[in-house]
Motif scaffolding. Structure first.
Motif, mmCIF file in Angstrom:
data_model
loop_
_atom_site.group_PDB
_atom_site.id
_atom_site.type_symbol
_atom_site.label_atom_id
_atom_site.label_comp_id
_atom_site.label_asym_id
_atom_site.label_seq_id
_atom_site.Cartn_x
_atom_site.Cartn_y
_atom_site.Cartn_z
ATOM 1 N N LEU A 135 -18.166 24.911 1.434
ATOM 2 C CA LEU A 135 -16.783 24.458 1.349
ATOM 3 C C LEU A 135 -15.935 25.054 2.481
ATOM 4 C CD1 LEU A 135 -14.592 22.945 -0.291
ATOM 5 C CD2 LEU A 135 -14.238 25.072 -1.577
ATOM 6 N N LEU A 136 -16.177 26.325 2.772
ATOM 7 C CA LEU A 136 -15.391 26.977 3.827
ATOM 8 C C LEU A 136 -15.772 26.453 5.208
ATOM 9 C CD1 LEU A 136 -15.236 30.674 2.519
ATOM 10 C CD2 LEU A 136 -13.479 28.895 2.403
ATOM 11 N N THR A 137 -17.011 26.000 5.361
ATOM 12 C CA THR A 137 -17.395 25.371 6.629
ATOM 13 C C THR A 137 -16.575 24.098 6.845
ATOM 14 O OG1 THR A 137 -19.632 26.246 6.448
ATOM 15 C CG2 THR A 137 -19.321 24.396 7.940
ATOM 16 N N ILE A 138 -16.384 23.339 5.760
ATOM 17 C CA ILE A 138 -15.532 22.145 5.850
ATOM 18 C C ILE A 138 -14.111 22.556 6.220
ATOM 19 C CG2 ILE A 138 -14.487 20.259 4.537
ATOM 20 C CD1 ILE A 138 -17.012 20.151 2.831
ATOM 21 N N ALA A 139 -13.622 23.611 5.544
ATOM 22 C CA ALA A 139 -12.253 24.067 5.805
ATOM 23 C C ALA A 139 -12.091 24.502 7.258
ATOM 24 C CB ALA A 139 -11.903 25.218 4.866
ATOM 25 N N ARG A 140 -13.110 25.182 7.800
ATOM 26 C CA ARG A 140 -13.026 25.635 9.196
ATOM 27 C C ARG A 140 -12.956 24.451 10.147
ATOM 28 N NH1 ARG A 140 -17.146 26.669 13.131
ATOM 29 N NH2 ARG A 140 -16.359 28.020 14.812
ATOM 30 N N ARG A 141 -13.771 23.417 9.879
ATOM 31 C CA ARG A 141 -13.746 22.227 10.747
ATOM 32 C C ARG A 141 -12.395 21.522 10.662
ATOM 33 N NH1 ARG A 141 -19.595 20.154 8.823
ATOM 34 N NH2 ARG A 141 -20.874 21.569 10.054
ATOM 35 N N VAL A 142 -11.869 21.438 9.456
ATOM 36 C CA VAL A 142 -10.558 20.796 9.286
ATOM 37 C C VAL A 142 -9.499 21.575 10.072
ATOM 38 C CG1 VAL A 142 -8.713 20.327 7.622
ATOM 39 C CG2 VAL A 142 -11.070 19.737 7.050
ATOM 40 N N ALA A 143 -9.550 22.895 9.949
ATOM 41 C CA ALA A 143 -8.552 23.719 10.642
ATOM 42 C C ALA A 143 -8.720 23.633 12.162
ATOM 43 C CB ALA A 143 -8.660 25.168 10.167
ATOM 44 N N LEU A 144 -9.978 23.615 12.627
ATOM 45 C CA LEU A 144 -10.207 23.500 14.074
ATOM 46 C C LEU A 144 -9.692 22.145 14.585
ATOM 47 C CD1 LEU A 144 -13.772 25.087 14.560
ATOM 48 C CD2 LEU A 144 -11.543 26.059 15.171
ATOM 49 N N ASP A 145 -9.939 21.095 13.804
ATOM 50 C CA ASP A 145 -9.421 19.773 14.202
ATOM 51 C C ASP A 145 -7.900 19.805 14.296
ATOM 52 O OD1 ASP A 145 -11.925 18.728 14.343
ATOM 53 O OD2 ASP A 145 -11.878 17.764 12.371
ATOM 54 N N ARG A 146 -7.278 20.494 13.337
ATOM 55 C CA ARG A 146 -5.821 20.567 13.341
ATOM 56 C C ARG A 146 -5.328 21.383 14.547
ATOM 57 N NH1 ARG A 146 -1.694 19.080 9.898
ATOM 58 N NH2 ARG A 146 -3.329 17.714 9.152
ATOM 59 N N LEU A 147 -6.069 22.440 14.883
ATOM 60 C CA LEU A 147 -5.703 23.242 16.054
ATOM 61 C C LEU A 147 -5.756 22.395 17.321
ATOM 62 C CD1 LEU A 147 -7.543 26.636 15.431
ATOM 63 C CD2 LEU A 147 -5.091 26.329 15.724
ATOM 64 N N ARG A 148 -6.808 21.581 17.442
ATOM 65 C CA ARG A 148 -6.930 20.730 18.627
ATOM 66 C C ARG A 148 -5.840 19.669 18.625
ATOM 67 N NH1 ARG A 148 -12.614 20.868 16.918
ATOM 68 N NH2 ARG A 148 -13.602 22.562 18.060
ATOM 69 N N LEU A 149 -5.558 19.134 17.445
ATOM 70 C CA LEU A 149 -4.535 18.095 17.333
ATOM 71 C C LEU A 149 -3.170 18.646 17.709
ATOM 72 C CD1 LEU A 149 -4.189 15.141 16.287
ATOM 73 C CD2 LEU A 149 -3.510 16.128 14.109
ATOM 74 N N GLU A 150 -2.895 19.835 17.234
ATOM 75 C CA GLU A 150 -1.585 20.433 17.497
ATOM 76 C C GLU A 150 -1.532 21.075 18.876
ATOM 77 O OE1 GLU A 150 1.080 20.608 15.277
ATOM 78 O OE2 GLU A 150 -0.007 19.288 13.911
ATOM 79 N N ALA A 151 -2.713 21.226 19.503
ATOM 80 C CA ALA A 151 -2.803 21.910 20.803
ATOM 81 C C ALA A 151 -2.068 23.238 20.736
ATOM 82 C CB ALA A 151 -2.234 21.025 21.915
ATOM 83 N N ARG A 152 -2.327 23.923 19.638
ATOM 84 C CA ARG A 152 -1.605 25.171 19.405
ATOM 85 C C ARG A 152 -2.200 26.310 20.226
ATOM 86 N NH1 ARG A 152 1.423 25.897 14.955
ATOM 87 N NH2 ARG A 152 0.651 28.000 14.658
ATOM 88 N N ARG A 153 -1.346 27.256 20.524
ATOM 89 C CA ARG A 153 -1.831 28.460 21.192
ATOM 90 C C ARG A 153 -2.628 29.270 20.166
ATOM 91 N NH1 ARG A 153 2.787 31.499 24.328
ATOM 92 N NH2 ARG A 153 0.950 32.608 25.057
ATOM 93 N N PRO A 154 -3.618 30.001 20.632
ATOM 94 C CA PRO A 154 -4.446 30.771 19.702
ATOM 95 C C PRO A 154 -3.620 31.760 18.881
ATOM 96 C CG PRO A 154 -5.408 30.736 21.887
ATOM 97 C CD PRO A 154 -4.053 30.140 22.016
#
Lengths: 181, 245
Positions: free
Chosen positions: A75-94
Motif C-alpha cells: 500500500l505504501l508503495t502505491i502511496a509513494r508513486r502517487v506522491a512522486l507523481d504529484r511532485l512531478r506534476l507540481e514541479a515542486r522543489r524538494p
C-alpha cells in the motif's frame, strides 16, 4: 470487522465491500498520510495524495497477492508513486526539512501491525535519523523526492561522485542496522 | 567475473534500489544483474531495505473530513440523481426565444383567423350587394316597401329566380341568445321559415338574401320575428315587421 484477517479484508474490498475498505482505511490512513506528508511537505497535497492512494486501493485491491509480501509495504508503495507523481506534476522543489517529532508521533498513533514489525520500522526510522546529515539528505532526496543522483548533485551543488559516495555509505549503514534489528 | 568487474555494479546497487540511478546506469546494471546471481542477492537485500524505508516514516492521521470525502465518493454513497435543469444563461435565452416564438405563432394564427373571418364577411356582403344590384336592375323584380315604426326599407322579390332580398334600416340590436327569423306566409296563414340572420357590422342597415326552397309564388307575404338563437319551427317571438306581396 476489526477482527477479520487482513487478507480477507483485501478480498472483500476486491469484491466491492465498502465496510472492509473503511476498516483498512481506519487501520492504515495514518501510515499513508504520514508518508505522503513526509514526501510532499504540504498538508493539502498530502490529503489529496492519501485520498488518491485509497482510491487506487479500492480499484486495484485484486492486484494484491499476499504470497508476494505483506500488505502495508504494498500500500505504501502505491502511496509513494502517487506522491512522486504529484511532485512531478507540481514541479515542486524538494522537501528537505522534517518537521515531525518522532517521539510524540510514534507514540500517539496506534499501529495495528505486529509489535515486532513496528519496532523494526521504528528502529529503522531512528537509524535513518542517526545517519550523517549529508548521507541522510541524499537518501531522502533519492527515495522520498524521486531524484536521481545527477539531479541530487545539481540540487545540492555537490560533485556527482560525492553524492554517489554519500548515498552508498548511508545505505550500507542502514543495511547493517536493518540486519541487526 | 573478478571482484574488480563487480565493483562498479555493486556500488550502483544501493542507488538502484532507491530508484536513483540515471537511465544509462540502470540499463547497464540490469544487463549485469541478468547474469550475476550474487548481485541479484545483493539487490534483494537493498530492496528489502528500501521497502522498509516506506514504513519507517512516522504515521500521521489525516483529518476526519478526508474519511467522509472518501466515503461519500464510494459507489454506495452515490444516490441516483434526478436530472436537474441547468438554468444557465444560454438555456434561459433559448427558453425565452422558444416562448417568444410560440407566442408569435399563436398571435399569428389568431390574426390569420380573424382576417379570414373579416374576409368571409366582406365577401358575403359583396355578393349580397351584387345580388341586390342585379335584382334592382332586373325588370321583373318586385320592390315592396317596409315600413314598421322605425324599421324601414325595401323587400325585393325575384319570382323568376326565386330570390328574396331584404334591405332594412334601423333593425333593433339583438341579445346574444336571439336571432331574427324570416317567415313566408302562405294563403292559409301558415308560416314557413326562409332563414335566420343577425345584422352584421356597425352599419345602420342590413342586407340579406334568401333562396326559399318553395316557390315564393306560393306565398302571400313575409314577416320577420325575434326568435331564440338557432331559430324556431314556428314563430314564437315579437314581430318586427310584415309585408304583404
Amino acid at each position: 470487522m476489526t477482527g477479520i484477517d487482513e487478507g480477507q479484508l483485501i478480498s472483500k474490498i476486491a469484491q466491492g465491500d465498502e465496510q472492509a475498505f473503511l476498516t483498512i482505511y481506519d487501520r492504515y490512513a495514518g501510515r499513508v498520510h504520514g508518508l505522503t506528508l513526509h514526501m510532499l511537505g504540504d498538508s493539502m497535497l498530502a490529503e489529496e495524495a492519501t485520498q488518491d492512494t485509497f482510491f487506487k486501493l479500492w480499484s486495484r485491491a485484486r492486484d494484491y497477492l499476499a504470497e508476494r509480501g505483506p500488505f502495508l509495504p504494498w500500500l505504501l508503495t502505491i502511496a509513494r508513486r502517487v506522491a512522486l507523481d504529484r511532485l512531478r506534476l507540481e514541479a515542486r522543489r524538494p522537501v528537505l526539512s522534517d518537521s515531525n517529532d518522532p517521539e510524540t508521533v510514534w507514540q500517539t498513533i496506534p499501529d495495528h501491525a505486529t509489535v515486532t514489525e513496528e519496532s523494526r520500522w521504528r528502529s529503522l526510522y531512528f537509524a535513518v535519523r542517526a545517519l550523517h546529515p549529508d548521507q541522510r539528505k541524499v537518501i531522502e532526496l533519492a527515495y522520498y523526492q524521486g531524484l536521481s543522483q545527477s539531479e541530487i548533485a545539481e540540487v545540492l551543488g555537490w560533485p556527482l561522485g560525492t553524492v554517489k559516495t554519500r548515498l552508498r555509505a548511508g545505505m550500507e549503514k542502514l543495511r547493517g542496522t536493518w540486519k541487526e534489528i | 567475473m573478478t571482484p574488480d568487474q563487480h565493483t562498479p555494479f555493486l556500488d550502483d546497487i544501493p542507488a538502484y534500489a532507491l530508484g536513483a540511478l540515471d537511465a544509462e546506469e540502470s540499463a547497464a546494471l540490469e544487463a549485469h544483474l541478468a547474469t550475476c546471481a550474487s548481485c541479484r542477492t545483493e539487490l534483494a537485500e537493498y530492496r528489502s531495505l528500501s521497502e522498509s524505508l516506506l514504513t519507517a516514516v512516522p504515521p500521521k492521521n489525516p483529518p476526519a473530513a478526508l474519511r467522509r470525502r472518501l466515503q461519500n465518493r464510494l459507489p454506495g454513497a452515490q444516490k441516483p440523481v434526478r436530472p436537474r435543469w441547468n438554468w444557465s444563461f444560454a438555456n434561459m435565452a433559448m427558453g425565452t426565444a422558444l416562448a417568444l416564438l410560440l407566442a408569435m405563432n399563436v398571435y399569428s394564427i389568431v390574426q390569420v383567423r380573424s382576417l379570414q373571418a373579416v374576409q368571409t364577411q366582406l365577401s358575403r356582403q359583396y355578393r349580397t350587394g351584387q345580388t341586390i344590384l342585379s335584382m334592382l336592375s332586373y325588370p321583373a323584380t318586385q320592390r315592396l316597401a317596409i315600413n314598421a315604426d322605425k324599421v324601414v326599407g325595401s323587400l325585393l322579390l325575384d319570382r323568376d329566380r326565386n330570390i328574396v332580398a331584404l334591405i332594412v334600416w334601423n333593425m333593433p340590436q339583438l341579445q346574444e341568445d336571439k336571432t331574427y327569423q324570416v317567415w313566408l306566409v302562405d294563403p292559409g296563414g301558415d308560416r314557413v321559415s326562409a332563414g335566420i340572420f343577425r345584422p352584421e357590422g356597425d352599419q345602420p342597415y342590413t342586407t340579406q338574401i334568401f333562396w326559399p326552397q318553395q316557390s315564393i309564388s306560393n306565398f302571400v307575404g313575409i314577416g320577420v320575428t325575434v326568435e331564440p338563437a338557432g331559430g324556431s319551427k314556428q314563430p314564437t317571438g315579437a314581430r318586427v315587421f310584415k309585408v304583404d306581396f
